[in-house]
Design a protein around this motif. Structure first.
Motif, PDB file in Angstrom:
ATOM      1  N   ALA A  17      19.248  18.241  22.837  1.00  0.00           N
ATOM      2  CA  ALA A  17      20.504  18.791  22.337  1.00  0.00           C
ATOM      3  C   ALA A  17      21.095  17.779  21.356  1.00  0.00           C
ATOM      4  CB  ALA A  17      21.488  19.062  23.470  1.00  0.00           C
ATOM      5  N   PHE A  18      21.764  18.261  20.336  1.00  0.00           N
ATOM      6  CA  PHE A  18      22.337  17.357  19.334  1.00  0.00           C
ATOM      7  C   PHE A  18      23.356  16.396  19.943  1.00  0.00           C
ATOM      8  CE2 PHE A  18      21.035  20.884  16.432  1.00  0.00           C
ATOM      9  CZ  PHE A  18      20.119  20.145  15.699  1.00  0.00           C
ATOM     10  N   SER A  19      23.951  16.782  21.050  1.00  0.00           N
ATOM     11  CA  SER A  19      24.932  15.914  21.710  1.00  0.00           C
ATOM     12  C   SER A  19      24.296  14.638  22.251  1.00  0.00           C
ATOM     13  CB  SER A  19      25.614  16.671  22.852  1.00  0.00           C
ATOM     14  OG  SER A  19      24.650  17.111  23.803  1.00  0.00           O
ATOM     15  N   GLN A  20      22.965  14.616  22.356  1.00  0.00           N
ATOM     16  CA  GLN A  20      22.269  13.435  22.866  1.00  0.00           C
ATOM     17  C   GLN A  20      22.024  12.387  21.772  1.00  0.00           C
ATOM     18  OE1 GLN A  20      18.728  15.253  24.316  1.00  0.00           O
ATOM     19  NE2 GLN A  20      19.685  16.170  26.118  1.00  0.00           N
ATOM     20  N   CYS A  21      22.223  12.745  20.516  1.00  0.00           N
ATOM     21  CA  CYS A  21      21.967  11.816  19.412  1.00  0.00           C
ATOM     22  C   CYS A  21      22.956  10.657  19.439  1.00  0.00           C
ATOM     23  CB  CYS A  21      22.070  12.539  18.071  1.00  0.00           C
ATOM     24  SG  CYS A  21      20.788  13.783  17.805  1.00  0.00           S
ATOM     25  N   GLN A  22      22.494   9.490  19.013  1.00  0.00           N
ATOM     26  CA  GLN A  22      23.362   8.313  18.983  1.00  0.00           C
ATOM     27  C   GLN A  22      24.427   8.429  17.895  1.00  0.00           C
ATOM     28  OE1 GLN A  22      21.487   4.435  19.368  1.00  0.00           O
ATOM     29  NE2 GLN A  22      19.583   5.386  20.048  1.00  0.00           N
TER      30      GLN A  22
ATOM     31  N   PHE B  51      23.755  30.341  16.997  1.00  0.00           N
ATOM     32  CA  PHE B  51      22.346  30.745  17.030  1.00  0.00           C
ATOM     33  C   PHE B  51      21.492  29.720  16.296  1.00  0.00           C
ATOM     34  CE2 PHE B  51      18.736  32.829  14.978  1.00  0.00           C
ATOM     35  CZ  PHE B  51      18.096  33.407  16.066  1.00  0.00           C
ATOM     36  N   ILE B  52      21.963  29.294  15.137  1.00  0.00           N
ATOM     37  CA  ILE B  52      21.227  28.315  14.337  1.00  0.00           C
ATOM     38  C   ILE B  52      21.102  26.992  15.084  1.00  0.00           C
ATOM     39  CG2 ILE B  52      21.356  26.902  12.243  1.00  0.00           C
ATOM     40  CD1 ILE B  52      22.514  29.390  10.840  1.00  0.00           C
ATOM     41  N   ARG B  53      22.176  26.561  15.701  1.00  0.00           N
ATOM     42  CA  ARG B  53      22.141  25.302  16.462  1.00  0.00           C
ATOM     43  C   ARG B  53      21.109  25.372  17.579  1.00  0.00           C
ATOM     44  NH1 ARG B  53      24.019  24.248  21.185  1.00  0.00           N
ATOM     45  NH2 ARG B  53      25.370  26.095  21.211  1.00  0.00           N
ATOM     46  N   LYS B  54      21.131  26.451  18.353  1.00  0.00           N
ATOM     47  CA  LYS B  54      20.218  26.578  19.482  1.00  0.00           C
ATOM     48  C   LYS B  54      18.760  26.615  19.026  1.00  0.00           C
ATOM     49  CE  LYS B  54      23.543  28.990  22.459  1.00  0.00           C
ATOM     50  NZ  LYS B  54      23.895  30.281  23.114  1.00  0.00           N
TER      51      LYS B  54
ATOM     52  N   GLU C 173      13.406  23.894  18.347  1.00  0.00           N
ATOM     53  CA  GLU C 173      12.307  23.450  17.491  1.00  0.00           C
ATOM     54  C   GLU C 173      12.176  21.928  17.511  1.00  0.00           C
ATOM     55  OE1 GLU C 173       9.939  25.079  15.851  1.00  0.00           O
ATOM     56  OE2 GLU C 173      10.672  26.959  16.699  1.00  0.00           O
ATOM     57  N   ILE C 174      13.302  21.232  17.482  1.00  0.00           N
ATOM     58  CA  ILE C 174      13.260  19.771  17.517  1.00  0.00           C
ATOM     59  C   ILE C 174      12.737  19.283  18.860  1.00  0.00           C
ATOM     60  CG2 ILE C 174      14.720  17.693  17.528  1.00  0.00           C
ATOM     61  CD1 ILE C 174      16.366  18.957  15.321  1.00  0.00           C
ATOM     62  N   ASP C 175      13.037  20.016  19.920  1.00  0.00           N
ATOM     63  CA  ASP C 175      12.510  19.652  21.241  1.00  0.00           C
ATOM     64  C   ASP C 175      10.980  19.741  21.239  1.00  0.00           C
ATOM     65  OD1 ASP C 175      13.098  18.876  23.964  1.00  0.00           O
ATOM     66  OD2 ASP C 175      12.370  20.860  24.555  1.00  0.00           O
ATOM     67  N   LYS C 176      10.427  20.776  20.578  1.00  0.00           N
ATOM     68  CA  LYS C 176       8.974  20.907  20.468  1.00  0.00           C
ATOM     69  C   LYS C 176       8.395  19.761  19.637  1.00  0.00           C
ATOM     70  CE  LYS C 176       9.171  25.982  20.564  1.00  0.00           C
ATOM     71  NZ  LYS C 176       8.919  27.207  19.759  1.00  0.00           N
ATOM     72  N   LEU C 177       9.065  19.428  18.537  1.00  0.00           N
ATOM     73  CA  LEU C 177       8.605  18.333  17.687  1.00  0.00           C
ATOM     74  C   LEU C 177       8.638  17.014  18.439  1.00  0.00           C
ATOM     75  CD1 LEU C 177      10.408  19.249  14.342  1.00  0.00           C
ATOM     76  CD2 LEU C 177       7.933  19.124  14.691  1.00  0.00           C
ATOM     77  N   ARG C 178       9.675  16.820  19.214  1.00  0.00           N
ATOM     78  CA  ARG C 178       9.808  15.581  19.982  1.00  0.00           C
ATOM     79  C   ARG C 178       8.638  15.425  20.954  1.00  0.00           C
ATOM     80  NH1 ARG C 178      14.533  14.668  24.390  1.00  0.00           N
ATOM     81  NH2 ARG C 178      13.534  16.579  25.127  1.00  0.00           N
ATOM     82  N   ALA C 179       8.278  16.521  21.606  1.00  0.00           N
ATOM     83  CA  ALA C 179       7.178  16.471  22.571  1.00  0.00           C
ATOM     84  C   ALA C 179       5.855  16.166  21.881  1.00  0.00           C
ATOM     85  CB  ALA C 179       7.096  17.790  23.326  1.00  0.00           C
ATOM     86  N   SER C 180       5.640  16.799  20.720  1.00  0.00           N
ATOM     87  CA  SER C 180       4.360  16.602  20.040  1.00  0.00           C
ATOM     88  C   SER C 180       4.272  15.233  19.383  1.00  0.00           C
ATOM     89  CB  SER C 180       4.149  17.699  18.992  1.00  0.00           C
ATOM     90  OG  SER C 180       5.165  17.645  18.004  1.00  0.00           O
ATOM     91  N   ARG C 181       5.357  14.753  18.833  1.00  0.00           N
ATOM     92  CA  ARG C 181       5.308  13.482  18.101  1.00  0.00           C
ATOM     93  C   ARG C 181       5.322  12.267  19.029  1.00  0.00           C
ATOM     94  NH1 ARG C 181       8.314  14.007  12.271  1.00  0.00           N
ATOM     95  NH2 ARG C 181       7.595  16.124  11.785  1.00  0.00           N
ATOM     96  N   THR C 182       5.969  12.386  20.168  1.00  0.00           N
ATOM     97  CA  THR C 182       5.947  11.265  21.106  1.00  0.00           C
ATOM     98  C   THR C 182       4.575  11.115  21.747  1.00  0.00           C
ATOM     99  OG1 THR C 182       6.862  12.749  22.798  1.00  0.00           O
ATOM    100  CG2 THR C 182       8.405  11.280  21.660  1.00  0.00           C
ATOM    101  N   ALA C 183       3.718  12.135  21.602  1.00  0.00           N
ATOM    102  CA  ALA C 183       2.352  12.045  22.121  1.00  0.00           C
ATOM    103  C   ALA C 183       1.454  11.244  21.180  1.00  0.00           C
ATOM    104  CB  ALA C 183       1.771  13.445  22.316  1.00  0.00           C
ATOM    105  N   LEU C 184       1.961  10.967  19.951  1.00  0.00           N
ATOM    106  CA  LEU C 184       1.185  10.167  19.007  1.00  0.00           C
ATOM    107  C   LEU C 184       1.165   8.709  19.439  1.00  0.00           C
ATOM    108  CD1 LEU C 184       2.617  11.631  15.677  1.00  0.00           C
ATOM    109  CD2 LEU C 184       0.444  12.221  16.764  1.00  0.00           C
TER     110      LEU C 184
ATOM    111  N   THR D   3      27.646  17.387  14.100  1.00  0.00           N
ATOM    112  CA  THR D   3      28.516  18.553  14.260  1.00  0.00           C
ATOM    113  C   THR D   3      27.958  19.707  13.442  1.00  0.00           C
ATOM    114  OG1 THR D   3      29.928  17.728  12.463  1.00  0.00           O
ATOM    115  CG2 THR D   3      30.606  17.229  14.709  1.00  0.00           C
ATOM    116  N   ILE D   4      28.441  20.908  13.709  1.00  0.00           N
ATOM    117  CA  ILE D   4      27.957  22.091  13.010  1.00  0.00           C
ATOM    118  C   ILE D   4      29.148  22.882  12.488  1.00  0.00           C
ATOM    119  CG2 ILE D   4      27.829  23.496  15.106  1.00  0.00           C
ATOM    120  CD1 ILE D   4      25.215  24.704  13.832  1.00  0.00           C
ATOM    121  N   ALA D   5      29.001  23.413  11.281  1.00  0.00           N
ATOM    122  CA  ALA D   5      30.091  24.146  10.653  1.00  0.00           C
ATOM    123  C   ALA D   5      29.518  25.241   9.762  1.00  0.00           C
ATOM    124  CB  ALA D   5      30.975  23.197   9.842  1.00  0.00           C
TER     125      ALA D   5
END
Length: 261
Positions: A228-233, A190-193, A198-209, A237-239
């Motif tokens: 998704a975290f799997s897209q990060c370079q 649940f926390i991961r999702k 939230e990061i997807d929303k931040l990405r959209a707003s910040r890339t508009a800068l 992981t989550i534990a």
């Protein structure tokens, strides 16, 4: 050593030098060059290994919002104590030690340098001081008080994930859901999702800068796809953990994956 002995030694050394020159002169040039090449390659190889060992980092960073339980986890790793209570520190808790769970082991283990970075927003720049030596980052999330703080946690995590040094060095990150012993704790899935949303929303707003405002950041995720975290370079992981009950095996496993014992 008298003068006569010194002269005898010099004579003997000169003889050995002459014999060595004669021996080298008898070796075909192709074989001689090959031998020199092997010697140079071997020397270079061992030099690279030594430099690599010197640059192998053993610093692990504990970070996250204030109150997430970082300091309790730090003390559990160091001496097995819970160190109950929450104190906002102006300076990082820092120490180099053998993990408490490994003290009784007979085999030799490598000490770990652990830094508990203050979670207060004004103190977070201290994180940058330790990133060049970091072998891994543990981002601690309060699994009980997660929803009221999801936006703040996502913003802090976003800033870490887009730091140039984190991306270039591909510093691994562990999202550690702490306090899972509590009945009201949220699950790690649940926390991961929620963090991804939230990061997807931040990405959209910040890339508009404008590009000038984000010149020091890397863009997260894949364009046109939900984040998704799997897209990060770097590997994310989550534990789960519980600092107060000393349930930190997944945390220790992450540390030992990147700081070899």
């Amino acid at each position: 050593m008298d003068k006569e002995s010194v002269e005898q030694l010099k004579f003997q050394l000169q003889q050995w030098l002459n014999e060595a020159q004669q021996l080298i002169g008898q070796i075909p040039p192709a074989q001689l060059y090959a031998a020199i090449g092997v010697l140079l390659f071997t020397s270079f190889f061992f030099l690279i290994i030594r430099l690599f060992k010197r640059r192998s980092f053993n610093t692990v960073l504990l970070t996250g919002l204030s109150g997430s339980g970082k300091t309790v986890l730090f003390h559990q790793l160091r001496d097995g104590s819970s160190h109950q209570g929450s104190v906002t520190s102006m300076e990082p808790n820092e120490g180099t030690f053998i993990l408490h769970s490994e003290i009784s082991k007979k085999r030799k283990v490598k000490p770990v340098h652990v830094v508990d970075v203050p979670g207060h927003s004004r103190l977070r720049p201290k994180l940058d001081e330790y990133l060049p030596q970091s072998a891994g980052i543990i981002f601690v999330v309060d699994a009980v008080e997660f929803l009221p703080n999801v936006r703040a946690a996502s913003e802090y995590l976003y800033d870490i994930l887009t730091k140039a040094i984190v991306v270039k060095k591909k510093i691994p990150i562990l999202l550690l859901c702490n306090k899972v012993d509590k009945i009201t704790a949220h699950t790690k899935d649940f926390i991961r999702k929620q963090l991804e949303k939230e990061i997807d929303k931040l990405r959209a707003s910040r890339t508009a800068l404008s590009s000038a405002d984000i010149s020091n950041e890397y863009t997260l995720g894949t364009p046109g796809e939900a984040f998704a975290f799997s897209q990060c370079q770097n590997k994310v992981t989550i534990a789960e953990a519980s600092g107060l009950t000393n349930d930190i095996s997944q945390l220790e496993q992450f540390i030992r994956e990147y700081v070899r014992a």
